[in-house]
Design a protein around this motif. Structure first.
Motif, mmCIF file in Angstrom:
data_model
loop_
_atom_site.group_PDB
_atom_site.id
_atom_site.type_symbol
_atom_site.label_atom_id
_atom_site.label_comp_id
_atom_site.label_asym_id
_atom_site.label_seq_id
_atom_site.Cartn_x
_atom_site.Cartn_y
_atom_site.Cartn_z
ATOM 1 N N ILE A 105 40.536 34.090 42.521
ATOM 2 C CA ILE A 105 41.467 33.545 41.040
ATOM 3 C C ILE A 105 40.218 33.085 39.908
ATOM 4 O O ILE A 105 39.091 32.617 40.029
ATOM 5 C CB ILE A 105 41.710 31.519 41.126
ATOM 6 C CG1 ILE A 105 42.685 31.845 42.697
ATOM 7 C CG2 ILE A 105 42.311 31.145 40.536
ATOM 8 C CD1 ILE A 105 42.402 30.472 43.491
ATOM 9 N N GLU A 106 40.944 33.462 39.071
ATOM 10 C CA GLU A 106 40.526 33.934 37.242
ATOM 11 C C GLU A 106 40.861 32.914 36.735
ATOM 12 O O GLU A 106 42.001 32.887 36.878
ATOM 13 C CB GLU A 106 40.386 35.280 37.894
ATOM 14 C CG GLU A 106 39.572 36.093 37.961
ATOM 15 C CD GLU A 106 39.234 38.314 37.602
ATOM 16 O OE1 GLU A 106 39.288 38.074 36.855
ATOM 17 O OE2 GLU A 106 38.765 38.707 37.974
ATOM 18 N N THR A 107 40.143 32.268 35.353
ATOM 19 C CA THR A 107 40.860 31.126 34.800
ATOM 20 C C THR A 107 40.313 32.143 33.361
ATOM 21 O O THR A 107 39.938 32.694 33.063
ATOM 22 C CB THR A 107 39.583 30.260 34.809
ATOM 23 O OG1 THR A 107 40.198 29.983 35.899
ATOM 24 C CG2 THR A 107 40.201 29.656 33.828
ATOM 25 N N VAL A 108 41.860 32.454 32.806
ATOM 26 C CA VAL A 108 41.543 32.651 30.624
ATOM 27 C C VAL A 108 42.272 31.931 30.586
ATOM 28 O O VAL A 108 43.688 31.654 30.741
ATOM 29 C CB VAL A 108 42.260 34.053 31.211
ATOM 30 C CG1 VAL A 108 42.640 34.699 29.880
ATOM 31 C CG2 VAL A 108 41.502 35.021 32.221
ATOM 32 N N LEU A 109 41.581 31.479 29.668
ATOM 33 C CA LEU A 109 42.414 30.240 28.534
ATOM 34 C C LEU A 109 42.686 29.104 28.832
ATOM 35 O O LEU A 109 44.252 28.460 28.648
ATOM 36 C CB LEU A 109 43.950 30.825 27.327
ATOM 37 C CG LEU A 109 43.287 31.722 26.330
ATOM 38 C CD1 LEU A 109 43.734 32.766 25.873
ATOM 39 C CD2 LEU A 109 41.975 31.713 25.818
ATOM 40 N N GLY A 110 42.908 28.556 30.352
ATOM 41 C CA GLY A 110 43.303 26.977 31.218
ATOM 42 C C GLY A 110 44.439 27.651 32.218
ATOM 43 O O GLY A 110 44.816 26.423 32.630
ATOM 44 N N THR A 111 44.574 29.165 31.859
ATOM 45 C CA THR A 111 45.578 29.207 33.371
ATOM 46 C C THR A 111 44.988 30.529 34.603
ATOM 47 O O THR A 111 43.995 30.969 34.067
ATOM 48 C CB THR A 111 46.507 30.555 32.363
ATOM 49 O OG1 THR A 111 47.269 30.505 31.005
ATOM 50 C CG2 THR A 111 47.970 30.898 33.408
ATOM 51 N N ARG A 112 45.842 30.265 35.599
ATOM 52 C CA ARG A 112 43.981 30.490 36.671
ATOM 53 C C ARG A 112 45.000 31.073 37.603
ATOM 54 O O ARG A 112 46.267 31.152 37.712
ATOM 55 C CB ARG A 112 44.641 29.002 37.497
ATOM 56 C CG ARG A 112 43.006 28.071 37.368
ATOM 57 C CD ARG A 112 43.032 27.276 38.506
ATOM 58 N NE ARG A 112 43.226 27.255 39.211
ATOM 59 C CZ ARG A 112 43.034 26.531 40.426
ATOM 60 N NH1 ARG A 112 42.061 25.287 39.869
ATOM 61 N NH2 ARG A 112 43.306 27.358 41.397
ATOM 62 N N THR A 113 44.220 32.417 37.811
ATOM 63 C CA THR A 113 45.646 33.841 38.135
ATOM 64 C C THR A 113 44.746 34.254 39.059
ATOM 65 O O THR A 113 43.511 34.817 39.267
ATOM 66 C CB THR A 113 45.687 35.190 36.723
ATOM 67 O OG1 THR A 113 46.342 33.824 35.765
ATOM 68 C CG2 THR A 113 46.229 35.872 37.599
ATOM 69 N N VAL A 114 46.140 34.788 40.114
ATOM 70 C CA VAL A 114 45.207 35.187 41.334
ATOM 71 C C VAL A 114 45.107 36.959 41.152
ATOM 72 O O VAL A 114 46.155 38.074 40.752
ATOM 73 C CB VAL A 114 46.257 35.165 42.548
ATOM 74 C CG1 VAL A 114 45.380 35.987 43.491
ATOM 75 C CG2 VAL A 114 46.205 33.861 42.595
ATOM 76 N N VAL A 115 43.989 37.301 41.226
ATOM 77 C CA VAL A 115 44.008 38.887 41.039
ATOM 78 C C VAL A 115 43.543 39.762 42.390
ATOM 79 O O VAL A 115 42.126 39.274 42.878
ATOM 80 C CB VAL A 115 42.649 39.138 40.119
ATOM 81 C CG1 VAL A 115 42.209 41.204 39.783
ATOM 82 C CG2 VAL A 115 42.774 38.081 38.641
ATOM 83 N N ILE A 116 43.749 40.662 43.005
ATOM 84 C CA ILE A 116 43.224 41.545 44.134
ATOM 85 C C ILE A 116 42.765 42.732 43.573
ATOM 86 O O ILE A 116 43.045 43.240 42.202
ATOM 87 C CB ILE A 116 44.305 42.143 44.856
ATOM 88 C CG1 ILE A 116 45.172 40.895 45.101
ATOM 89 C CG2 ILE A 116 45.008 42.731 45.581
ATOM 90 C CD1 ILE A 116 46.552 41.688 45.212
ATOM 91 N N TYR A 117 41.239 43.034 43.692
ATOM 92 C CA TYR A 117 40.228 43.764 43.380
ATOM 93 C C TYR A 117 40.549 45.031 45.368
ATOM 94 O O TYR A 117 40.221 44.979 46.467
ATOM 95 C CB TYR A 117 39.532 43.055 44.046
ATOM 96 C CG TYR A 117 38.502 42.440 41.959
ATOM 97 C CD1 TYR A 117 38.663 43.336 41.090
ATOM 98 C CD2 TYR A 117 39.035 41.459 41.960
ATOM 99 C CE1 TYR A 117 38.213 42.642 39.607
ATOM 100 C CE2 TYR A 117 39.040 40.751 41.112
ATOM 101 C CZ TYR A 117 38.033 41.560 39.732
ATOM 102 O OH TYR A 117 37.994 40.227 38.494
ATOM 103 N N GLU A 118 40.562 46.316 44.660
ATOM 104 C CA GLU A 118 40.956 47.111 45.434
ATOM 105 C C GLU A 118 39.494 47.949 46.349
ATOM 106 O O GLU A 118 38.563 48.190 45.456
ATOM 107 C CB GLU A 118 41.880 47.854 45.668
ATOM 108 C CG GLU A 118 43.324 47.389 44.733
ATOM 109 C CD GLU A 118 43.981 47.296 44.922
ATOM 110 O OE1 GLU A 118 44.394 49.581 45.504
ATOM 111 O OE2 GLU A 118 45.369 48.229 43.910
ATOM 112 N N ALA A 119 39.331 48.292 46.603
ATOM 113 C CA ALA A 119 37.749 49.357 47.213
ATOM 114 C C ALA A 119 37.963 50.597 46.091
ATOM 115 O O ALA A 119 36.689 51.148 45.868
ATOM 116 C CB ALA A 119 38.304 50.046 48.478
ATOM 117 N N ASP A 120 39.348 51.220 45.877
ATOM 118 C CA ASP A 120 38.917 52.343 44.272
ATOM 119 C C ASP A 120 38.485 51.264 42.887
ATOM 120 O O ASP A 120 38.946 53.166 42.488
ATOM 121 C CB ASP A 120 40.261 53.099 44.233
ATOM 122 C CG ASP A 120 41.230 52.237 44.223
ATOM 123 O OD1 ASP A 120 41.408 50.669 43.672
ATOM 124 O OD2 ASP A 120 42.522 52.935 44.039
ATOM 125 N N GLY A 121 38.551 49.875 43.147
ATOM 126 C CA GLY A 121 38.219 49.703 42.351
ATOM 127 C C GLY A 121 39.170 48.739 41.244
ATOM 128 O O GLY A 121 38.593 49.072 40.372
#
Length: 136
Positions: A105-121
């Motif tokens: 969960i990443e926060t940018v300018l007060g907005t929390r967003t779910v981010v998926i990181y894959e094996a290939d980057g």
């Protein structure tokens, strides 16, 4: 035995879960612009720079634009199943759980967003679910 079978069947999780933005989350990004434009049109009408018909026409156009995000963004989101995560953006993308390294969960300018990181980057930010100011 019939009661036990029914209660166990009701306890099974669904095959897939779908997350989308709420109506409020879809409208909020456009709402400040609508308020500014409508306020400007009303101010010009009160000052006598525009007639009532011109104000009604432009106000109706801008009010109709409020419904565009409601219609367009309802398809965006994510569907989660036991083997895959299907990301619904402009293009549908299927991510196998075996390829997922981290979910953050990443926060940018007060907005929390779910981010998926894959094996290939590859990094995929999800449009839903998100939280932020006035957007729970």
């Amino acid at each position: 035995m019939g009661l036990v079978e029914r209660s166990q069947a009701g306890a099974l999780p669904p095959e897939a879960l779908r997350y989308r933005s709420t109506r409020l989350q879809r409208v909020l990004p456009v709402l400040p612009l609508l308020v500014v434009v409508m306020g400007t049109r009303i101010w010009e009408w009160v000052a006598g720079a525009q007639s009532g018909a011109e104000v009604a026409r432009t106000s109706g156009t801008w009010a109709a634009l409020l419904f565009v995000p409601l219609i367009m963004n309802r398809h965006f989101g994510i569907t989660l199943s036991q083997s895959t995560a299907i990301v619904h953006n402009l293009r549908r993308r299927t991510i196998q759980w075996a390829e997922v390294q981290v979910i953050r969960i990443e926060t940018v300018l007060g907005t929390r967003t779910v981010v998926i990181y894959e094996a290939d980057g590859r990094r995929t930010s999800l449009r839903a679910p998100t939280t932020g100011f006035l957007s729970w």
